[in-house]
Design a protein around this motif. Sequence first.
Motif, PDB file in Angstrom:
ATOM      1  N   LEU A   6      -8.083   3.683 -18.743  1.00 23.43           N
ATOM      2  CA  LEU A   6      -8.976   3.971 -19.687  1.00 23.43           C
ATOM      3  C   LEU A   6      -9.519   3.008 -20.422  1.00 23.43           C
ATOM      4  CD1 LEU A   6      -9.356   6.652 -21.180  1.00 23.43           C
ATOM      5  CD2 LEU A   6      -7.526   6.300 -22.553  1.00 23.43           C
ATOM      6  N   PHE A   7     -10.881   2.979 -20.287  1.00 16.76           N
ATOM      7  CA  PHE A   7     -11.769   2.026 -20.995  1.00 16.76           C
ATOM      8  C   PHE A   7     -11.307   0.536 -20.301  1.00 16.76           C
ATOM      9  CE2 PHE A   7     -11.796   4.924 -24.465  1.00 16.76           C
ATOM     10  CZ  PHE A   7     -13.091   5.309 -24.289  1.00 16.76           C
ATOM     11  N   PHE A   8     -11.297   0.511 -18.686  1.00 16.18           N
ATOM     12  CA  PHE A   8     -10.798  -0.687 -17.856  1.00 16.18           C
ATOM     13  C   PHE A   8      -9.403  -1.199 -18.266  1.00 16.18           C
ATOM     14  CE2 PHE A   8     -15.655  -0.295 -18.748  1.00 16.18           C
ATOM     15  CZ  PHE A   8     -15.842  -0.109 -17.414  1.00 16.18           C
ATOM     16  N   VAL A   9      -8.617  -0.505 -18.966  1.00 17.17           N
ATOM     17  CA  VAL A   9      -7.166  -0.910 -19.277  1.00 17.17           C
ATOM     18  C   VAL A   9      -6.243  -0.196 -18.245  1.00 17.17           C
ATOM     19  CG1 VAL A   9      -5.318  -1.241 -20.839  1.00 17.17           C
ATOM     20  CG2 VAL A   9      -7.778  -1.731 -21.553  1.00 17.17           C
ATOM     21  N   PRO A  10      -5.644  -0.836 -17.365  1.00 18.95           N
ATOM     22  CA  PRO A  10      -4.528   0.067 -16.452  1.00 18.95           C
ATOM     23  C   PRO A  10      -3.486   0.421 -17.434  1.00 18.95           C
ATOM     24  CG  PRO A  10      -4.490  -2.516 -16.327  1.00 18.95           C
ATOM     25  CD  PRO A  10      -5.496  -2.117 -17.101  1.00 18.95           C
ATOM     26  N   LEU A  11      -3.306   1.952 -17.335  1.00 19.47           N
ATOM     27  CA  LEU A  11      -2.226   2.404 -18.105  1.00 19.47           C
ATOM     28  C   LEU A  11      -1.003   2.670 -17.506  1.00 19.47           C
ATOM     29  CD1 LEU A  11      -4.591   4.725 -19.992  1.00 19.47           C
ATOM     30  CD2 LEU A  11      -3.567   2.378 -20.764  1.00 19.47           C
ATOM     31  N   PHE A  12      -1.226   3.293 -16.339  1.00 19.02           N
ATOM     32  CA  PHE A  12       0.318   3.779 -15.606  1.00 19.02           C
ATOM     33  C   PHE A  12      -0.095   3.822 -14.001  1.00 19.02           C
ATOM     34  CE2 PHE A  12      -1.724   7.654 -16.893  1.00 19.02           C
ATOM     35  CZ  PHE A  12      -1.857   8.456 -16.154  1.00 19.02           C
ATOM     36  N   PRO A  13       0.625   3.587 -13.247  1.00 16.38           N
ATOM     37  CA  PRO A  13       0.731   3.770 -11.758  1.00 16.38           C
ATOM     38  C   PRO A  13       0.809   5.314 -11.396  1.00 16.38           C
ATOM     39  CG  PRO A  13       2.852   2.888 -12.107  1.00 16.38           C
ATOM     40  CD  PRO A  13       2.160   3.068 -13.493  1.00 16.38           C
ATOM     41  N   PHE A  14       0.133   5.627 -10.578  1.00 13.68           N
ATOM     42  CA  PHE A  14       0.292   7.216  -9.875  1.00 13.68           C
ATOM     43  C   PHE A  14       0.215   7.187  -8.286  1.00 13.68           C
ATOM     44  CE2 PHE A  14      -4.437   6.826 -10.134  1.00 13.68           C
ATOM     45  CZ  PHE A  14      -4.783   7.547  -8.935  1.00 13.68           C
ATOM     46  N   SER A  15       0.186   6.020  -7.890  1.00 15.15           N
ATOM     47  CA  SER A  15       0.172   6.014  -6.259  1.00 15.15           C
ATOM     48  C   SER A  15       0.969   4.674  -5.971  1.00 15.15           C
ATOM     49  CB  SER A  15      -1.085   6.546  -5.631  1.00 15.15           C
ATOM     50  OG  SER A  15      -0.839   6.228  -4.358  1.00 15.15           O
ATOM     51  N   THR A  16       2.016   4.752  -5.088  1.00 17.25           N
ATOM     52  CA  THR A  16       2.462   3.312  -4.534  1.00 17.25           C
ATOM     53  C   THR A  16       2.716   3.593  -3.024  1.00 17.25           C
ATOM     54  OG1 THR A  16       3.592   2.997  -6.492  1.00 17.25           O
ATOM     55  CG2 THR A  16       4.314   1.801  -4.778  1.00 17.25           C
ATOM     56  N   LYS A  17       2.088   2.772  -2.239  1.00 14.91           N
ATOM     57  CA  LYS A  17       2.092   2.766  -0.483  1.00 14.91           C
ATOM     58  C   LYS A  17       2.554   1.293  -0.363  1.00 14.91           C
ATOM     59  CE  LYS A  17      -1.225   6.713  -0.690  1.00 14.91           C
ATOM     60  NZ  LYS A  17      -2.387   6.800  -0.122  1.00 14.91           N
ATOM     61  N   TYR A  18       3.366   1.455   0.863  1.00  9.95           N
ATOM     62  CA  TYR A  18       3.819   0.409   1.449  1.00  9.95           C
ATOM     63  C   TYR A  18       3.310   0.370   2.883  1.00  9.95           C
ATOM     64  CZ  TYR A  18       7.323   0.068  -2.298  1.00  9.95           C
ATOM     65  OH  TYR A  18       7.653  -0.038  -3.710  1.00  9.95           O
ATOM     66  N   ALA A  19       3.136  -1.141   3.622  1.00  8.06           N
ATOM     67  CA  ALA A  19       2.594  -1.080   4.545  1.00  8.06           C
ATOM     68  C   ALA A  19       3.054  -2.408   5.229  1.00  8.06           C
ATOM     69  CB  ALA A  19       0.962  -1.027   4.790  1.00  8.06           C
ATOM     70  N   THR A  20       3.071  -2.698   6.738  1.00  9.01           N
ATOM     71  CA  THR A  20       3.252  -4.050   7.151  1.00  9.01           C
ATOM     72  C   THR A  20       1.939  -4.218   7.986  1.00  9.01           C
ATOM     73  OG1 THR A  20       4.181  -3.194   9.169  1.00  9.01           O
ATOM     74  CG2 THR A  20       5.720  -3.856   7.640  1.00  9.01           C
ATOM     75  N   GLN A  21       1.408  -5.432   8.261  1.00 14.01           N
ATOM     76  CA  GLN A  21       0.398  -6.012   8.699  1.00 14.01           C
ATOM     77  C   GLN A  21       0.546  -7.185   9.544  1.00 14.01           C
ATOM     78  OE1 GLN A  21      -3.286  -7.082   6.430  1.00 14.01           O
ATOM     79  NE2 GLN A  21      -4.498  -6.636   8.264  1.00 14.01           N
ATOM     80  N   CYS A  22       0.358  -6.875  11.027  1.00 19.20           N
ATOM     81  CA  CYS A  22       0.400  -7.978  12.042  1.00 19.20           C
ATOM     82  C   CYS A  22      -0.622  -9.128  11.713  1.00 19.20           C
ATOM     83  CB  CYS A  22       0.323  -7.236  13.223  1.00 19.20           C
ATOM     84  SG  CYS A  22       0.591  -8.570  14.787  1.00 19.20           S
ATOM     85  N   THR A  23      -0.032 -10.278  11.713  1.00 24.17           N
ATOM     86  CA  THR A  23      -0.983 -11.556  11.585  1.00 24.17           C
ATOM     87  C   THR A  23      -1.482 -11.824  12.676  1.00 24.17           C
ATOM     88  OG1 THR A  23       0.754 -12.893  11.761  1.00 24.17           O
ATOM     89  CG2 THR A  23       0.339 -12.372   9.650  1.00 24.17           C
ATOM     90  N   PHE A  24      -1.045 -11.348  14.014  1.00 30.14           N
ATOM     91  CA  PHE A  24      -1.553 -11.743  15.182  1.00 30.14           C
ATOM     92  C   PHE A  24      -3.037 -10.777  15.683  1.00 30.14           C
ATOM     93  CE2 PHE A  24      -1.775 -11.426  20.047  1.00 30.14           C
ATOM     94  CZ  PHE A  24      -1.835 -12.886  20.261  1.00 30.14           C
ATOM     95  N   CYS A  25      -2.610  -9.477  15.519  1.00 28.27           N
ATOM     96  CA  CYS A  25      -3.811  -8.613  15.818  1.00 28.27           C
ATOM     97  C   CYS A  25      -4.503  -7.812  14.716  1.00 28.27           C
ATOM     98  CB  CYS A  25      -3.482  -7.535  16.893  1.00 28.27           C
ATOM     99  SG  CYS A  25      -2.251  -6.192  16.090  1.00 28.27           S
ATOM    100  N   GLY A  26      -3.802  -7.959  13.462  1.00 27.21           N
ATOM    101  CA  GLY A  26      -4.427  -7.018  12.369  1.00 27.21           C
ATOM    102  C   GLY A  26      -4.118  -5.997  11.923  1.00 27.21           C
ATOM    103  N   GLY A  27      -3.367  -5.069  13.049  1.00 30.83           N
ATOM    104  CA  GLY A  27      -3.034  -3.814  12.931  1.00 30.83           C
ATOM    105  C   GLY A  27      -2.037  -3.630  11.582  1.00 30.83           C
ATOM    106  N   GLU A  28      -2.221  -2.404  11.100  1.00 35.27           N
ATOM    107  CA  GLU A  28      -1.575  -2.104   9.883  1.00 35.27           C
ATOM    108  C   GLU A  28      -0.817  -1.001  10.332  1.00 35.27           C
ATOM    109  OE1 GLU A  28      -2.274  -1.355   5.168  1.00 35.27           O
ATOM    110  OE2 GLU A  28      -3.710  -2.573   6.169  1.00 35.27           O
ATOM    111  N   GLN A  29       0.430  -0.931   9.540  1.00 38.47           N
ATOM    112  CA  GLN A  29       1.357   0.507   9.774  1.00 38.47           C
ATOM    113  C   GLN A  29       1.895   0.654   8.607  1.00 38.47           C
ATOM    114  OE1 GLN A  29       4.497  -0.193  12.716  1.00 38.47           O
ATOM    115  NE2 GLN A  29       5.237   1.980  12.261  1.00 38.47           N
ATOM    116  N   LYS A  30       1.678   2.086   7.971  1.00 43.29           N
ATOM    117  CA  LYS A  30       2.145   2.421   6.789  1.00 43.29           C
ATOM    118  C   LYS A  30       3.544   2.742   6.985  1.00 43.29           C
ATOM    119  CE  LYS A  30      -2.042   4.029   4.704  1.00 43.29           C
ATOM    120  NZ  LYS A  30      -3.066   4.565   5.340  1.00 43.29           N
ATOM    121  N   ILE A  31       4.704   2.476   6.112  1.00 39.56           N
ATOM    122  CA  ILE A  31       5.663   2.644   5.960  1.00 39.56           C
ATOM    123  C   ILE A  31       6.319   3.604   4.819  1.00 39.56           C
ATOM    124  CG2 ILE A  31       6.109   0.818   7.858  1.00 39.56           C
ATOM    125  CD1 ILE A  31       7.391  -0.914   5.590  1.00 39.56           C
TER     126      ILE A  31
END
Length: 105
Positions: free
Chosen positions: A40-65
């Motif tokens: 609100l007015f560029f001030v972060p107030l509260f989180p409404f979404s949290t997601k986790y993922a792993t990303q491979c440093t070899f191929c760049g593939g990302e997997q949501k967990i």
Amino acid sequence: MIIFGTRGYLYQLAVLTLVCGWCGNPAAHTLRKRVTKFTLFFVPLFPFSTKYATQCTFCGGEQKIPKEQADQLLAQHVAAQDGNPFGRTQQQPGYAQDGQNPYQR
């Protein structure tokens, strides 16, 4: 006029060695947490979404967990880091201890 929106934050929680589900190579994977916050007015107030993922440093593939799996991977990482009872890396022979210069008398 009211200005509102969202902003995303990306946190790197750990770097783990896992077998990639995309390329099949045992490689380093970054464990990441993405949090989206309502602003609100560029001030972060509260989180409404949290997601986790792993990303491979070899191929760049990302997997949501799910959060439970991310917590388990993070706990395994912390347990592996706590193998040393003092929380420091082992000194190699011939190296000075912290704060000591071997070239000064």
